[in-house]
Design an enzyme around this catalytic site. Structure first.
Site, mmCIF file in Angstrom:
data_model
loop_
_atom_site.group_PDB
_atom_site.id
_atom_site.type_symbol
_atom_site.label_atom_id
_atom_site.label_comp_id
_atom_site.label_asym_id
_atom_site.label_seq_id
_atom_site.Cartn_x
_atom_site.Cartn_y
_atom_site.Cartn_z
ATOM 1 N N GLU A 16 -9.529 -2.192 5.359
ATOM 2 C CA GLU A 16 -9.824 -1.990 6.453
ATOM 3 C C GLU A 16 -11.767 -2.421 6.674
ATOM 4 O OE1 GLU A 16 -9.008 0.130 8.358
ATOM 5 O OE2 GLU A 16 -8.123 1.823 7.913
ATOM 6 N N ASP B 99 0.871 -1.594 0.018
ATOM 7 C CA ASP B 99 -0.095 0.063 0.083
ATOM 8 C C ASP B 99 0.809 1.160 0.152
ATOM 9 O OD1 ASP B 99 1.139 -0.495 2.477
ATOM 10 O OD2 ASP B 99 -1.042 -0.800 3.234
ATOM 11 N N ASN C 258 -7.185 -3.077 14.692
ATOM 12 C CA ASN C 258 -8.912 -3.140 13.870
ATOM 13 C C ASN C 258 -8.716 -4.076 13.186
ATOM 14 O OD1 ASN C 258 -7.679 -1.761 11.432
ATOM 15 N ND2 ASN C 258 -9.290 -0.571 11.907
ATOM 16 N N HIS D 109 -7.458 -5.065 10.056
ATOM 17 C CA HIS D 109 -6.941 -4.608 9.127
ATOM 18 C C HIS D 109 -5.817 -5.050 8.239
ATOM 19 C CE1 HIS D 109 -5.151 -1.091 9.655
ATOM 20 N NE2 HIS D 109 -4.042 -2.179 9.594
HETATM 21 C C1 GLP Z 1 -0.964 0.292 8.758
HETATM 22 C C2 GLP Z 1 0.012 -1.185 7.171
HETATM 23 C C3 GLP Z 1 -0.425 -2.050 7.118
HETATM 24 C C4 GLP Z 1 0.036 -2.321 8.754
HETATM 25 C C5 GLP Z 1 -0.672 -1.497 10.144
HETATM 26 C C6 GLP Z 1 -0.208 -1.751 11.550
HETATM 27 O O1 GLP Z 1 -1.810 0.453 8.804
HETATM 28 N N1 GLP Z 1 -1.007 0.384 5.883
HETATM 29 O O2 GLP Z 1 0.175 -2.808 6.519
HETATM 30 O O3 GLP Z 1 0.109 -3.770 8.612
HETATM 31 O O4 GLP Z 1 -0.503 -0.064 9.744
HETATM 32 O O5 GLP Z 1 1.070 -1.192 11.529
HETATM 33 P P1 GLP Z 1 2.138 -1.855 12.700
HETATM 34 O O6 GLP Z 1 2.757 -2.892 12.243
HETATM 35 O O7 GLP Z 1 3.293 -0.347 12.749
HETATM 36 O O8 GLP Z 1 1.781 -2.009 14.088
#
Ligand code: GLP
Length: 245
Positions: free
Chosen positions: A142, A67, A135, A137
């Protein structure tokens, strides 16, 4: 789903690195699906260290990232392409022509989604790395995202904006939209490696492993993948015990 519970973040990163190294060693021209966020950073560090110390080569490796924020590109330190360069790409010998991610600054966003979908159709991920949002995702899919979705633009939820604000100087700078691979693009990977660390992920991890398979918790779709490994530390696995009771 295969589940590996590790003592802490460092151990999670090491187990994840071992899985990744096996793919890269067995298939030097593999396509790696990569993720941003703080969770995979330890694994990326170990990949860079291994490249420096043991010469594991990424010259023929191709990558596809999950993304990118709408409106940000390489010139922004907060873009996901910058994140990937800082945390991995600049520390390994990957050919920069083999790096793929949505263009956050694309003028025609619909055309950019179509371009990325065509690209993903032409290069199946040998492995797809995922983190998980608090959440539930995956990438930026989402809750409520259809399981049949492909690359699209999403409006980020308030909870995701709040979670990701720590990467920005001012929470108001967090983009409100992002390009993301869809759930279907993710499920198309041959192998999935999902990582989770910390108690703020425990509820999502419980849903991922044993909740109903539901679009309300996008990660639950991974229960349907034939080759998915979850590596999570004890804090993120805290609620799994109750599940087994
Ligand atoms: C963002 C990314 C996800 C990732 C999530 C969790 O929303 N788009 O791909 O898994 O954050 O992030 P973190 O690893 O910092 O908890």
């Amino acid at each position: 789903m295969k589940i590996l519970i590790t003592k802490d973040y460092e151990d999670m990163s090491m187990q994840a690195f071992k899985i990744m190294k096996k793919v890269v060693t067995e298939r030097p021209c593999a396509t790696l699906g990569l993720a941003t966020g703080s969770t995979p950073v330890g694994m990326y560090r170990l990949m860079a260290k291994d490249h420096a110390e043991n010469g594991t080569s990424y010259k023929k490796i191709k990558t596809v990232n999950l993304d990118e924020y709408v409106g940000l590109d390489r010139s922004s330190g907060q873009s996901y392409i910058s994140f990937m360069h800082d945390n991995l790409f600049d520390s390994i010998d990957i050919d920069h022509d083999n790096i793929n991610i949505e263009n956050g600054k694309a003028a025609d966003r619909k055309a950019e989604c179509e371009r990325y979908n065509r690209l993903l159709e032409s290069m199946q991920q040998d492995i797809q790395v995922l983190g998980i949002g608090s959440n539930g995702h995956i990438a930026f899919n989402e809750p409520g995202t259809p399981f049949g979705s492909v690359t699209h633009i999403v409006d980020l939820t308030e909870s995701t904006i709040a979670d990701n604000a720590r990467f920005f100087n001012d929470p108001r700078e967090v983009p409100k939209q992002a390009f993301t691979m869809g759930v279907k693009n993710i499920m198309n990977a041959k192998k999935i490696l999902i990582l989770a660390s910390g108690s703020n992920k425990a509820k999502a991890v419980k849903g991922l492993v044993s909740g109903p398979v539901s679009e309300d918790l996008p990660a639950s779709v991974l229960q349907l993948h034939p080759d998915c490994t979850l590596v999570c530390d004890e804090a993120a696995a805290a609620l799994l015990e109750q599940v087994r009771d």
